[in-house]
Design an enzyme around this catalytic site. Structure first.
Site, mmCIF file in Angstrom:
data_model
loop_
_atom_site.group_PDB
_atom_site.id
_atom_site.type_symbol
_atom_site.label_atom_id
_atom_site.label_comp_id
_atom_site.label_asym_id
_atom_site.label_seq_id
_atom_site.Cartn_x
_atom_site.Cartn_y
_atom_site.Cartn_z
ATOM 1 N N ARG A 9 -1.457 3.312 6.992
ATOM 2 C CA ARG A 9 -2.620 3.298 7.897
ATOM 3 C C ARG A 9 -3.468 4.559 7.771
ATOM 4 N NH1 ARG A 9 1.020 0.262 11.488
ATOM 5 N NH2 ARG A 9 0.049 -1.773 11.757
ATOM 6 N N GLN A 38 12.290 1.317 15.167
ATOM 7 C CA GLN A 38 12.505 0.179 14.259
ATOM 8 C C GLN A 38 13.820 0.337 13.509
ATOM 9 O OE1 GLN A 38 9.310 -1.599 11.677
ATOM 10 N NE2 GLN A 38 10.322 -0.392 10.112
ATOM 11 N N HIS A 93 7.467 5.453 1.130
ATOM 12 C CA HIS A 93 8.132 4.243 0.628
ATOM 13 C C HIS A 93 8.950 4.571 -0.619
ATOM 14 C CE1 HIS A 93 4.384 2.376 2.495
ATOM 15 N NE2 HIS A 93 5.336 1.715 3.106
ATOM 16 N N TYR A 132 0.858 -1.191 0.000
ATOM 17 C CA TYR A 132 0.000 0.000 0.000
ATOM 18 C C TYR A 132 0.897 1.245 0.000
ATOM 19 C CZ TYR A 132 -4.540 2.152 0.233
ATOM 20 O OH TYR A 132 -5.683 2.848 -0.079
ATOM 21 N N LEU A 133 1.696 1.308 -1.037
ATOM 22 C CA LEU A 133 2.840 2.221 -1.037
ATOM 23 C C LEU A 133 2.434 3.681 -1.223
ATOM 24 C CD1 LEU A 133 5.324 0.094 -3.172
ATOM 25 C CD2 LEU A 133 4.963 0.091 -0.692
ATOM 26 N N MET A 193 3.324 10.441 6.249
ATOM 27 C CA MET A 193 2.647 9.470 5.389
ATOM 28 C C MET A 193 2.716 8.082 6.005
ATOM 29 S SD MET A 193 3.473 10.549 1.541
ATOM 30 C CE MET A 193 2.972 12.153 0.952
HETATM 31 P P1 AMP Z 1 5.788 -0.270 6.120
HETATM 32 O O1 AMP Z 1 5.244 -0.607 4.771
HETATM 33 O O2 AMP Z 1 4.882 0.575 6.946
HETATM 34 O O3 AMP Z 1 6.347 -1.464 6.851
HETATM 35 O O4 AMP Z 1 7.040 0.667 5.847
HETATM 36 C C1 AMP Z 1 8.117 0.250 5.043
HETATM 37 C C2 AMP Z 1 9.230 1.231 5.166
HETATM 38 O O5 AMP Z 1 8.788 2.517 4.746
HETATM 39 C C3 AMP Z 1 9.721 1.394 6.619
HETATM 40 O O6 AMP Z 1 11.143 1.499 6.605
HETATM 41 C C4 AMP Z 1 9.078 2.672 7.042
HETATM 42 O O7 AMP Z 1 9.782 3.346 8.061
HETATM 43 C C5 AMP Z 1 9.128 3.461 5.732
HETATM 44 N N1 AMP Z 1 8.162 4.559 5.770
HETATM 45 C C6 AMP Z 1 6.843 4.471 6.079
HETATM 46 N N2 AMP Z 1 6.286 5.696 6.070
HETATM 47 C C7 AMP Z 1 7.269 6.570 5.763
HETATM 48 C C8 AMP Z 1 7.324 7.991 5.614
HETATM 49 N N3 AMP Z 1 6.254 8.753 5.776
HETATM 50 N N4 AMP Z 1 8.519 8.559 5.284
HETATM 51 C C9 AMP Z 1 9.617 7.783 5.117
HETATM 52 N N5 AMP Z 1 9.630 6.441 5.245
HETATM 53 C C10 AMP Z 1 8.473 5.845 5.568
#
Ligand code: AMP
Length: 321
Positions: free
Chosen positions: A224, A190, A40, A35-36, A221
């Protein structure tokens, strides 16, 4: 625009990666749950700048969710994700149907969480605690834990979380074998935990942390965000406003004490309609809680708050002179 190659099996993913390595190419890697959004994509673009080829993964990892969390409703959009990844320059995507051996008494919350996740989704089905002797022989029993850094902050309300994250990221590193992996500082703890895991376990991966990408109103962003009501979407900008105001006050010397900083942010998020899970002021490198004067400190202010049933996290970090 060429679409990325999609791999569903770890053998195929690893074969691709090893072939690139034999060609002398460096491999960048961006693990995601799909759900990029532009956050991402910023990681993919950073990876493209630093590495010759870039792979991403899309896998909603059941072991980092507990029973009462949003595994079952976590948003998905595979086709759209692949298009965005292609545009950003990603050439390979790992989308495993499961990453855990099915089977028996895998011991503890993570396995139970996986089993619970399986019930809601069909993912990792069969990973049921204590099913049978044969199942025991097949069970996933190995977990990766970063001891101290994985405590506090998000772990207080999600004690199962970092064990699940570290285990799945270790698996992904072993399968993709990247030179560098890119993580967002939005998930600040994390990022620090994975950085430490890679160092402590001698993983030959450079762990790179990248800045938070925000919407125009300041909201960090997140996949969720799609689960928020229209009303809550407006309300929850109070989180970033509170963080920025507190940071600016600390930097200009108007807020000099960790407790006052914490109280200020917590009050602003609550006043904005959030149910505060935590607001913490911590040392940005060790993540230990900060008390007393802020001067001379590397400060992390981290927030987790619920809007409706959606838990959002955000943070700022800065150096106080
Ligand atoms: P997720 O799909 O939520 O597991 O996120 C995958 C990666 O994208 C993780 O390293 C997150 O920290 C990064 N990420 C999620 N949201 C953001 C954002 N708003 N800005 C930068 N990186 C993000």
């Amino acid at each position: 625009m060429a679409m990325p190659q999609v791999f569903h099996s770890k053998e195929d993913m690893r074969a691709w990666s090893r072939a690139r390595r034999r060609e002398g190419q460096t491999i960048g890697f961006v693990p995601t749950m799909g759900y990029l959004h532009d956050g991402h994509i910023s990681l993919v673009k950073a990876a493209c700048e630093r590495c010759d080829v870039v792979a991403a993964s899309i896998y909603i990892n059941p072991t980092q969710f507990s029973n009462n969390e949003d595994f079952g409703v976590y948003p998905r959009s595979e086709e759209e994700d692949l298009r965005k990844l292609a545009e950003a320059g990603c050439v390979a995507v790992f989308m495993p149907p499961t990453l855990y051996h099915p089977g028996g008494s895998s011991g503890g919350g993570g396995a139970a969480a996986a089993a619970a996740g399986a019930a809601g989704s069909g993912v990792d089905a069969g990973m049921v605690v204590g099913a049978s002797e044969e199942a025991d022989l097949e069970a996933h029993e190995t977990w990766v834990t970063v001891e101290r850094l994985s405590q506090g902050l998000c772990a207080k309300s999600r004690p199962h979380f970092f064990r699940g994250v570290c285990t799945v990221v270790s698996k992904l590193f072993h399968i993709v074998e990247p030179d560098a992996a890119f993580f967002g500082c939005k998930d600040y703890q994390q990022w620090r935990v994975i950085e430490r895991m890679a160092r402590d376990l001698d993983m030959a991966v450079e762990v790179v942390g990248m800045p938070i990408v925000r919407e125009a109103g300041g909201l960090a962003m997140s996949s969720r965000n799609a689960l928020l009501t229209a009303e809550d979407r407006k309300r929850c900008t109070c989180i970033s406003r509170a963080l920025f105001a507190a940071r600016d006050d600390a930097l200009r010397g108007a807020l000099t004490d960790a407790a006052a900083l914490q109280a200020r942010v917590a009050a602003a998020v609550a006043a904005g309609g959030g149910r505060v899970d935590y607001v913490e002021v911590a040392d940005a490198r060790t993540l230990r809680p900060l008390g007393g004067a802020l001067s001379g400190r590397s400060v992390l202010v981290a927030v987790a708050a619920f809007f409706g049933s959606v838990r959002l996290i955000d943070n700022v970090d800065f150096e106080v002179a």
